[in-house]
Design a protein around this motif. Structure first.
Motif, PDB file in Angstrom:
ATOM      1  N   LEU A 106     -62.253  15.246  33.612  1.00  0.00           N
ATOM      2  CA  LEU A 106     -62.031  16.185  34.700  1.00  0.00           C
ATOM      3  C   LEU A 106     -63.139  17.223  34.750  1.00  0.00           C
ATOM      4  CD1 LEU A 106     -58.182  16.895  34.406  1.00  0.00           C
ATOM      5  CD2 LEU A 106     -59.347  15.164  35.781  1.00  0.00           C
ATOM      6  N   ALA A 107     -63.527  17.597  35.949  1.00  0.00           N
ATOM      7  CA  ALA A 107     -64.525  18.646  36.122  1.00  0.00           C
ATOM      8  C   ALA A 107     -63.962  19.969  35.614  1.00  0.00           C
ATOM      9  CB  ALA A 107     -64.907  18.755  37.598  1.00  0.00           C
ATOM     10  N   ALA A 108     -64.855  20.852  35.233  1.00  0.00           N
ATOM     11  CA  ALA A 108     -64.434  22.146  34.701  1.00  0.00           C
ATOM     12  C   ALA A 108     -63.570  22.899  35.714  1.00  0.00           C
ATOM     13  CB  ALA A 108     -65.658  22.973  34.332  1.00  0.00           C
ATOM     14  N   ALA A 109     -63.928  22.823  36.991  1.00  0.00           N
ATOM     15  CA  ALA A 109     -63.149  23.515  38.022  1.00  0.00           C
ATOM     16  C   ALA A 109     -61.729  22.973  38.086  1.00  0.00           C
ATOM     17  CB  ALA A 109     -63.829  23.368  39.380  1.00  0.00           C
ATOM     18  N   GLY A 110     -61.576  21.651  37.926  1.00  0.00           N
ATOM     19  CA  GLY A 110     -60.246  21.042  37.938  1.00  0.00           C
ATOM     20  C   GLY A 110     -59.412  21.473  36.752  1.00  0.00           C
ATOM     21  N   LEU A 111     -60.028  21.517  35.577  1.00  0.00           N
ATOM     22  CA  LEU A 111     -59.314  21.954  34.378  1.00  0.00           C
ATOM     23  C   LEU A 111     -58.889  23.417  34.492  1.00  0.00           C
ATOM     24  CD1 LEU A 111     -61.477  20.271  31.583  1.00  0.00           C
ATOM     25  CD2 LEU A 111     -59.112  19.706  32.204  1.00  0.00           C
ATOM     26  N   ILE A 112     -59.789  24.249  34.990  1.00  0.00           N
ATOM     27  CA  ILE A 112     -59.445  25.667  35.163  1.00  0.00           C
ATOM     28  C   ILE A 112     -58.333  25.822  36.198  1.00  0.00           C
ATOM     29  CG2 ILE A 112     -60.294  27.901  35.962  1.00  0.00           C
ATOM     30  CD1 ILE A 112     -63.044  27.091  34.805  1.00  0.00           C
ATOM     31  N   GLY A 113     -58.423  25.060  37.286  1.00  0.00           N
ATOM     32  CA  GLY A 113     -57.396  25.131  38.324  1.00  0.00           C
ATOM     33  C   GLY A 113     -56.033  24.697  37.822  1.00  0.00           C
ATOM     34  N   ALA A 114     -56.006  23.630  37.022  1.00  0.00           N
ATOM     35  CA  ALA A 114     -54.741  23.188  36.439  1.00  0.00           C
ATOM     36  C   ALA A 114     -54.213  24.226  35.458  1.00  0.00           C
ATOM     37  CB  ALA A 114     -54.930  21.840  35.737  1.00  0.00           C
ATOM     38  N   GLY A 115     -55.113  24.848  34.706  1.00  0.00           N
ATOM     39  CA  GLY A 115     -54.697  25.886  33.765  1.00  0.00           C
ATOM     40  C   GLY A 115     -54.121  27.099  34.466  1.00  0.00           C
ATOM     41  N   LEU A 116     -54.711  27.495  35.595  1.00  0.00           N
ATOM     42  CA  LEU A 116     -54.196  28.642  36.352  1.00  0.00           C
ATOM     43  C   LEU A 116     -52.786  28.372  36.871  1.00  0.00           C
ATOM     44  CD1 LEU A 116     -57.365  29.674  38.422  1.00  0.00           C
ATOM     45  CD2 LEU A 116     -56.321  30.935  36.535  1.00  0.00           C
ATOM     46  N   VAL A 117     -52.589  27.175  37.423  1.00  0.00           N
ATOM     47  CA  VAL A 117     -51.262  26.822  37.946  1.00  0.00           C
ATOM     48  C   VAL A 117     -50.246  26.755  36.813  1.00  0.00           C
ATOM     49  CG1 VAL A 117     -49.917  25.038  39.123  1.00  0.00           C
ATOM     50  CG2 VAL A 117     -52.213  25.599  39.932  1.00  0.00           C
ATOM     51  N   ALA A 118     -50.644  26.144  35.687  1.00  0.00           N
ATOM     52  CA  ALA A 118     -49.732  26.041  34.546  1.00  0.00           C
ATOM     53  C   ALA A 118     -49.363  27.424  34.023  1.00  0.00           C
ATOM     54  CB  ALA A 118     -50.379  25.204  33.440  1.00  0.00           C
ATOM     55  N   ALA A 119     -50.328  28.321  33.932  1.00  0.00           N
ATOM     56  CA  ALA A 119     -50.063  29.676  33.433  1.00  0.00           C
ATOM     57  C   ALA A 119     -49.119  30.424  34.373  1.00  0.00           C
ATOM     58  CB  ALA A 119     -51.374  30.435  33.272  1.00  0.00           C
ATOM     59  N   PHE A 120     -49.304  30.260  35.668  1.00  0.00           N
ATOM     60  CA  PHE A 120     -48.458  30.932  36.651  1.00  0.00           C
ATOM     61  C   PHE A 120     -46.995  30.536  36.472  1.00  0.00           C
ATOM     62  CE2 PHE A 120     -46.292  30.813  40.776  1.00  0.00           C
ATOM     63  CZ  PHE A 120     -46.444  32.115  41.203  1.00  0.00           C
ATOM     64  N   TYR A 121     -46.730  29.228  36.412  1.00  0.00           N
ATOM     65  CA  TYR A 121     -45.346  28.772  36.302  1.00  0.00           C
ATOM     66  C   TYR A 121     -44.772  28.996  34.905  1.00  0.00           C
ATOM     67  CZ  TYR A 121     -45.703  26.722  40.925  1.00  0.00           C
ATOM     68  OH  TYR A 121     -45.853  26.559  42.273  1.00  0.00           O
ATOM     69  N   ALA A 122     -45.620  28.950  33.886  1.00  0.00           N
ATOM     70  CA  ALA A 122     -45.137  29.235  32.529  1.00  0.00           C
ATOM     71  C   ALA A 122     -44.704  30.689  32.412  1.00  0.00           C
ATOM     72  CB  ALA A 122     -46.228  28.925  31.506  1.00  0.00           C
ATOM     73  N   LEU A 123     -45.414  31.581  33.080  1.00  0.00           N
ATOM     74  CA  LEU A 123     -45.095  33.000  33.004  1.00  0.00           C
ATOM     75  C   LEU A 123     -43.863  33.348  33.841  1.00  0.00           C
ATOM     76  CD1 LEU A 123     -45.899  35.833  31.996  1.00  0.00           C
ATOM     77  CD2 LEU A 123     -47.345  36.042  34.036  1.00  0.00           C
ATOM     78  N   LEU A 124     -43.753  32.771  35.037  1.00  0.00           N
ATOM     79  CA  LEU A 124     -42.629  33.096  35.916  1.00  0.00           C
ATOM     80  C   LEU A 124     -41.430  32.192  35.638  1.00  0.00           C
ATOM     81  CD1 LEU A 124     -45.014  34.572  37.367  1.00  0.00           C
ATOM     82  CD2 LEU A 124     -43.749  34.211  39.486  1.00  0.00           C
ATOM     83  N   ALA A 125     -41.496  30.973  36.123  1.00  0.00           N
ATOM     84  CA  ALA A 125     -40.425  30.005  35.915  1.00  0.00           C
ATOM     85  C   ALA A 125     -40.913  28.666  36.445  1.00  0.00           C
ATOM     86  CB  ALA A 125     -39.151  30.424  36.655  1.00  0.00           C
ATOM     87  N   GLY A 126     -40.795  27.627  35.639  1.00  0.00           N
ATOM     88  CA  GLY A 126     -41.356  26.335  36.004  1.00  0.00           C
ATOM     89  C   GLY A 126     -40.805  25.753  37.291  1.00  0.00           C
ATOM     90  N   ARG A 127     -39.488  25.743  37.420  1.00  0.00           N
ATOM     91  CA  ARG A 127     -38.899  25.085  38.582  1.00  0.00           C
ATOM     92  C   ARG A 127     -38.887  25.972  39.822  1.00  0.00           C
ATOM     93  NH1 ARG A 127     -34.123  21.197  38.238  1.00  0.00           N
ATOM     94  NH2 ARG A 127     -35.296  20.425  40.035  1.00  0.00           N
ATOM     95  N   LEU A 128     -39.568  27.103  39.729  1.00  0.00           N
ATOM     96  CA  LEU A 128     -39.899  27.861  40.919  1.00  0.00           C
ATOM     97  C   LEU A 128     -40.673  26.957  41.879  1.00  0.00           C
ATOM     98  CD1 LEU A 128     -39.463  30.953  41.552  1.00  0.00           C
ATOM     99  CD2 LEU A 128     -41.872  31.251  40.983  1.00  0.00           C
TER     100      LEU A 128
END
Length: 319
Positions: A106-128
């Motif tokens: 995966l390109a670095a931008a894709g990995l960072i983008g997936a990490g941002l989304v994962a961090a958002f839902y991990a912090l708030l609530a996954g099934r949001l």
């Protein structure tokens, strides 16, 4: 000149012996709920979180459709991988995980983008994600509304455990690793529906949408999201320690009417906070969508959506 008698009030008819006269019934004032403004307020009171969710979902679909439909790109791609305003790359962490297991780079931008989304839902609530973002939620909500309209209740042609979605998730990850492919994206109704909207692949998208609708309408109530979808299972695990939760802040006002259980797509998550004598305030079960249905339909305002870094508790015996 004609003599006229002075006008006097008309004499009341003489009452018969033993007769009684009932007092005129008072005219009841219309209740607040019967007044047009009262009805509007009540409708808003019972729909405000639903309206908020629909605005978010429709807004996201419009953002993805803006480029191919109107030539004003806001978000390019689909929910699997997208670029916002030509600057910010986001990716679905489940798609990224499948790609990595399949041996893709995966390109670095894709990995960072997936990490941002994962961090958002991990912090708030996954099934949001399931209750506020996923376009298939529109289909499953429509199926539930049709069930109620047609009086189908809990009609089911199939019985399944809610944990089946975890098994489906495991199979998807193993298939990606063994087959060298992003396995679930070939069947994922979310991706197929988004490709229909963005790229015009309507045949596959319509088949996926109709299949989910039929599944939830006649095969099993809340069958897709509640029992089978591996995306919901993944986000549930991802955000199981999220800090945004529905809380029974006024549990002592609960009348045990059961309205919250009737409208919740995952009713088992409510049980711990309404159990008599419980000290639990927040719904912390990973299956909770934070959709706000229980908040909308509770006339006693038992529930509220709250952010809390520390899970709240109450003194024993309050509920």
């Amino acid at each position: 000149m004609v003599n006229r008698r002075p006008t006097t009030p008309e004499a009341a008819p003489e009452a018969k012996p033993g007769a009684t006269h009932a007092a005129p019934a008072p005219v009841a004032a219309p209740s607040v709920a019967q007044h047009p403004r009262g009805r509007i307020r009540r409708l808003w009171r019972r729909s405000r979180w639903l309206i908020a969710r629909r605005l978010v979902q429709v807004g996201l679909l419009a953002a993805f459709a803006s480029g191919p439909w109107w030539g004003v790109p806001v978000a390019s791609g689909t929910l699997a991988a997208s670029e916002w305003f030509g600057v910010l790359t986001l990716a679905d962490p489940l798609v990224a995980l499948q790609a990595l297991l399949a041996g893709h780079t995966l390109a670095a931008a894709g990995l960072i983008g997936a990490g941002l989304v994962a961090a958002f839902y991990a912090l708030l609530a996954g099934r949001l994600y399931c209750g506020w973002v996923c376009p298939i939620n529109l289909v499953t909500d429509a199926a539930e509304a049709l069930r109620r309209r047609l009086g189908l209740g809990n009609l089911a042609l199939l019985r399944a455990d809610r944990r089946a979605r975890n098994a489906v998730l495991l199979v998807v990850l193993l298939a990606s690793a063994a087959g060298g492919i992003v396995a679930w994206e070939m069947l994922n109704p979310i991706t197929l529906a988004m490709r229909a909207l963005v790229f015009g692949a309507w045949s596959a998208g319509l088949v996926a949408v109709v299949a989910v609708l039929v599944c939830d309408l006649v095969v099993l109530r809340h069958g897709w999201c509640g029992h089978l979808c591996p995306v919901g299972a993944f986000y549930g695990w991802l955000g199981r320690f999220g800090r945004l939760s529905v809380q029974a802040t006024r549990a002592d006002a609960c009348t045990r009417c059961g309205d919250c259980y009737a409208v919740c797509p995952e009713p088992h998550v409510i049980v711990p906070v309404l159990r008599p004598g419980t000290t639990v305030v927040a719904i912390t079960d990973a299956d909770c969508l934070r959709c706000g249905r229980c908040i909308d339909h509770c006339d006693e305002d038992v529930f509220a959506l709250r952010w809390a870094m520390v899970t709240p508790t109450r003194s024993p015996g309050v509920c």
